[in-house]
Design a protein around this motif. Sequence first.
Motif, PDB file in Angstrom:
ATOM      1  N   PRO A 281       0.929  -1.179  -0.156  1.00 17.93           N
ATOM      2  CA  PRO A 281       0.130   0.078   0.049  1.00 17.93           C
ATOM      3  C   PRO A 281       0.703   1.380   0.173  1.00 17.93           C
ATOM      4  CG  PRO A 281       0.171  -0.780   2.228  1.00 17.93           C
ATOM      5  CD  PRO A 281       0.792  -2.007   1.449  1.00 17.93           C
ATOM      6  N   THR A 282       1.453   1.619  -1.256  1.00 16.32           N
ATOM      7  CA  THR A 282       1.999   2.901  -1.323  1.00 16.32           C
ATOM      8  C   THR A 282       1.211   3.638  -2.390  1.00 16.32           C
ATOM      9  OG1 THR A 282       3.411   1.844  -3.108  1.00 16.32           O
ATOM     10  CG2 THR A 282       4.343   1.813  -0.946  1.00 16.32           C
ATOM     11  N   LEU A 283       1.609   5.092  -2.130  1.00 17.73           N
ATOM     12  CA  LEU A 283       0.909   6.169  -2.844  1.00 17.73           C
ATOM     13  C   LEU A 283       1.513   6.030  -4.426  1.00 17.73           C
ATOM     14  CD1 LEU A 283      -0.840   8.494  -3.290  1.00 17.73           C
ATOM     15  CD2 LEU A 283       0.975   9.976  -2.392  1.00 17.73           C
ATOM     16  N   ALA A 284       2.803   5.659  -4.590  1.00 19.74           N
ATOM     17  CA  ALA A 284       3.403   5.232  -5.832  1.00 19.74           C
ATOM     18  C   ALA A 284       2.708   4.412  -6.513  1.00 19.74           C
ATOM     19  CB  ALA A 284       4.815   5.003  -5.454  1.00 19.74           C
ATOM     20  N   ARG A 285       2.380   3.293  -6.014  1.00 16.55           N
ATOM     21  CA  ARG A 285       1.518   2.311  -6.591  1.00 16.55           C
ATOM     22  C   ARG A 285       0.352   2.895  -7.334  1.00 16.55           C
ATOM     23  NH1 ARG A 285      -1.934  -2.646  -4.199  1.00 16.55           N
ATOM     24  NH2 ARG A 285      -2.125  -3.961  -6.273  1.00 16.55           N
ATOM     25  N   VAL A 286      -0.739   3.648  -6.623  1.00 19.95           N
ATOM     26  CA  VAL A 286      -1.893   4.212  -7.094  1.00 19.95           C
ATOM     27  C   VAL A 286      -1.666   5.049  -8.268  1.00 19.95           C
ATOM     28  CG1 VAL A 286      -3.993   5.620  -6.314  1.00 19.95           C
ATOM     29  CG2 VAL A 286      -2.813   3.800  -4.766  1.00 19.95           C
ATOM     30  N   VAL A 287      -0.626   6.182  -8.033  1.00 17.91           N
ATOM     31  CA  VAL A 287      -0.608   7.183  -9.086  1.00 17.91           C
ATOM     32  C   VAL A 287       0.133   6.463 -10.303  1.00 17.91           C
ATOM     33  CG1 VAL A 287       0.901   9.162  -9.426  1.00 17.91           C
ATOM     34  CG2 VAL A 287      -0.115   8.839  -7.053  1.00 17.91           C
ATOM     35  N   GLU A 288       0.982   5.487 -10.000  1.00 16.04           N
ATOM     36  CA  GLU A 288       1.762   4.916 -11.289  1.00 16.04           C
ATOM     37  C   GLU A 288       0.562   4.272 -12.056  1.00 16.04           C
ATOM     38  OE1 GLU A 288       4.475   3.717 -13.996  1.00 16.04           O
ATOM     39  OE2 GLU A 288       4.410   5.060 -12.512  1.00 16.04           O
ATOM     40  N   HIS A 289      -0.622   3.633 -11.541  1.00 12.51           N
ATOM     41  CA  HIS A 289      -1.711   2.969 -11.934  1.00 12.51           C
ATOM     42  C   HIS A 289      -2.528   3.856 -13.042  1.00 12.51           C
ATOM     43  CE1 HIS A 289      -4.965  -0.086 -12.926  1.00 12.51           C
ATOM     44  NE2 HIS A 289      -5.903   1.024 -12.515  1.00 12.51           N
ATOM     45  N   LEU A 290      -2.525   5.184 -12.337  1.00  9.14           N
ATOM     46  CA  LEU A 290      -3.447   6.097 -12.960  1.00  9.14           C
ATOM     47  C   LEU A 290      -2.888   6.947 -13.960  1.00  9.14           C
ATOM     48  CD1 LEU A 290      -5.505   7.355 -10.109  1.00  9.14           C
ATOM     49  CD2 LEU A 290      -6.469   5.572 -11.856  1.00  9.14           C
ATOM     50  N   ALA A 291      -1.404   7.366 -13.881  1.00  5.38           N
ATOM     51  CA  ALA A 291      -0.698   8.059 -14.699  1.00  5.38           C
ATOM     52  C   ALA A 291      -0.662   7.696 -16.086  1.00  5.38           C
ATOM     53  CB  ALA A 291       0.731   8.163 -14.204  1.00  5.38           C
ATOM     54  N   GLY A 292      -1.120   8.456 -16.945  1.00  2.00           N
ATOM     55  CA  GLY A 292      -0.903   8.427 -18.446  1.00  2.00           C
ATOM     56  C   GLY A 292      -2.158   7.832 -18.984  1.00  2.00           C
ATOM     57  N   ARG A 293      -3.316   7.615 -18.150  1.00  2.00           N
ATOM     58  CA  ARG A 293      -4.440   6.798 -18.390  1.00  2.00           C
ATOM     59  C   ARG A 293      -5.526   8.195 -18.597  1.00  2.00           C
ATOM     60  NH1 ARG A 293      -4.701   1.006 -15.904  1.00  2.00           N
ATOM     61  NH2 ARG A 293      -2.585   0.658 -15.853  1.00  2.00           N
ATOM     62  N   SER A 294      -5.742   8.650 -19.537  1.00  5.66           N
ATOM     63  CA  SER A 294      -6.740   9.883 -19.887  1.00  5.66           C
ATOM     64  C   SER A 294      -8.188   9.139 -19.501  1.00  5.66           C
ATOM     65  CB  SER A 294      -6.770  10.472 -21.232  1.00  5.66           C
ATOM     66  OG  SER A 294      -7.806  11.674 -21.263  1.00  5.66           O
ATOM     67  N   GLY A 295      -8.818   9.950 -18.492  1.00  5.71           N
ATOM     68  CA  GLY A 295     -10.373   9.467 -18.440  1.00  5.71           C
ATOM     69  C   GLY A 295     -10.432   8.695 -17.361  1.00  5.71           C
ATOM     70  N   SER A 296      -9.489   8.402 -16.465  1.00  3.85           N
ATOM     71  CA  SER A 296      -9.509   7.532 -15.522  1.00  3.85           C
ATOM     72  C   SER A 296      -9.558   6.066 -15.785  1.00  3.85           C
ATOM     73  CB  SER A 296     -10.555   7.883 -14.302  1.00  3.85           C
ATOM     74  OG  SER A 296     -10.776   6.817 -13.148  1.00  3.85           O
ATOM     75  N   GLY A 297      -9.383   5.322 -14.838  1.00  5.45           N
ATOM     76  CA  GLY A 297      -9.540   3.816 -15.207  1.00  5.45           C
ATOM     77  C   GLY A 297     -10.796   3.524 -15.055  1.00  5.45           C
TER      78      GLY A 297
END
Length: 608
Positions: free
Chosen positions: A445-461
């Motif tokens: 549970p790190t913040l880096a994991r969350v941001v990496e998942h969403l970064a570069g993905r327009s319109g959210s997942g």
Amino acid sequence: MSGTGTSEELGAQSARARALALLRIRSRATAVAILPAAAAVVLHVAVAQGLAVGSGWDTARWAVTACAVVVLLLATAVALAVVRARPAVSPTVPLAEEAAPDLYRLVRDLADRLGVPAPSAIALTPDCDSWLEDRTHPAAQPAAGPGADRGADPGARPAGRSRRRLQAAPVLVIGSPFLWWMRVAELRAVLAPVVAGTGPSAHPDIAAARRFVRGLDGAVADATVPVPGPLSGVRGVPRVFVGWIARLLLRSCRGHAAEMERGVAAAASVRAQAVDYGLRIVAQEQVGLAYAGWDRLLTRVALPAWQMGRWPSRLDAGVVSALTELSRRDRLADGFTSRLGERPACDLLEEPGAADEAASLLAARLFHGGPAESGPDWSPVDWQQYPEEVVDRKWRTEAARLHRVLDSMDTAPAPAADSHGPGPDSHRPAFPTDIGATGINAGVPTLARVVEHLAGRSGSGEELAAGIGAAMAREEAATGRLPAGGTSGPAGGTSGPAGVPGGAHAGGDALDIWGPDPLPLFPLQPPRTGTELVADHVAAMVCCAAVDTAGAAPGLDWLDGPALLVDGERRADLGVSVLSLVEDGDAGPLRSWLASVGVRTDKPVRLV
């Protein structure tokens, strides 16, 4: 005064005229019901006098007689159903006279000045409104026998003639936020037009017309309740028929009833002009201000606590803090806090804290659907405990849910880059400090994991949003909560602290506020979109990381609810950067915000 008296008389005359119109509708319905019987009597008399002789007249006589019997039976059934139907009773907190002798004295003195009957009792509602409510219907009276006092009407006396005489006047329902925000003189001025309504209510025609309309309304409501047991369809036919007749009569009464109530309100308003009229203009400003603060307190402060299984036990006291903060921020409310030096209306209660707690529990029941009494998963929380026991728990619960969804999505692990080298924590996996790094460890549970998942993905997942929504639905189903955010709490009544009852009587009646009927009655939060869900959970994760790695702290803003405190100051600029990440996949604004606060994105956060 002559003009005032004339205006009051016109309003009263209009109300009485409409009441007579309603009673004429009742009389016409009765006439229609007995018309076949009258025709049958005429035929029988004609035959007895030899005026109608022959087999044709005999056939007609018995056919009309049979029709009259059927119609009379049906009319009797409908009349009994209307008379016995339980009218809707607003859920309130009963306030006995011994719990508020000064308030009762104020209301009686006000009634004497207005020249109208005093209300039979006083009750509190967790809303910014006040009204008179007639509870003279037998179904609204407390039941006899053991436990009859639970949920009794406010100020009810033992069964007998004295109680019937007491309940002849309506009950005065007062919005509990008014008692805490308004001063004594302001409350008296605001209640004057309400109390003045007891005068027209005492008129026999108006009282009879109101009973007729309430009976029809109750019969319509009863017709909508399913009949349990076998052959429910067949057994429900009489109820459906009664409901159809009542609905037909109610449609014909609607216009007259509305005009009657307008006339009553107009007459009461004119009569009240003789009492504190100048002060009432100023007090009405406080009504609007109290409503604004109450709405913000419920939606921004109380709702997050209710969703955590906690209910703030001092909502009315929180109104004062919220409105004081509003006065500080809004120039339009400037100067209102100078009134706080005067005597507050809550001083008219013997135990304001007990009344506040009972009203707060009822507010949770009405607006969220919480259980009727405290329990392991539904406990009160003080304002001092709110940041740690509600805000922090809310953030960590949402962060944990976010990571569970990411785990279920099988985020592929990648080699971690250790930018700090080995150290005391080298037994833990290393994580990148840059939120734009490509290596993250799944399951941690790190913040880096969350941001990496969403970064570069327009319109959210969309997959992430769907997963969060499904997880919330499962949790709500497991705890018995309704999808709208409510809970279907247990049936049964409860008594509030210090003799202030906190609910109505137990039972399965469809109108019983503590019964098994679907709640909440007034949900505060509409369904959230997928983007809103993801943004809320990401913001919660950021706040957890800020608390664990940057020395931030959870806090309470009286107007906006949960707040993140950095160096003792609220940071309200997080939402924009989170939306940039969720909607556009742009991590730049969030990266800058994290750097300004000093948040470490590579450190695991504590979850619940």
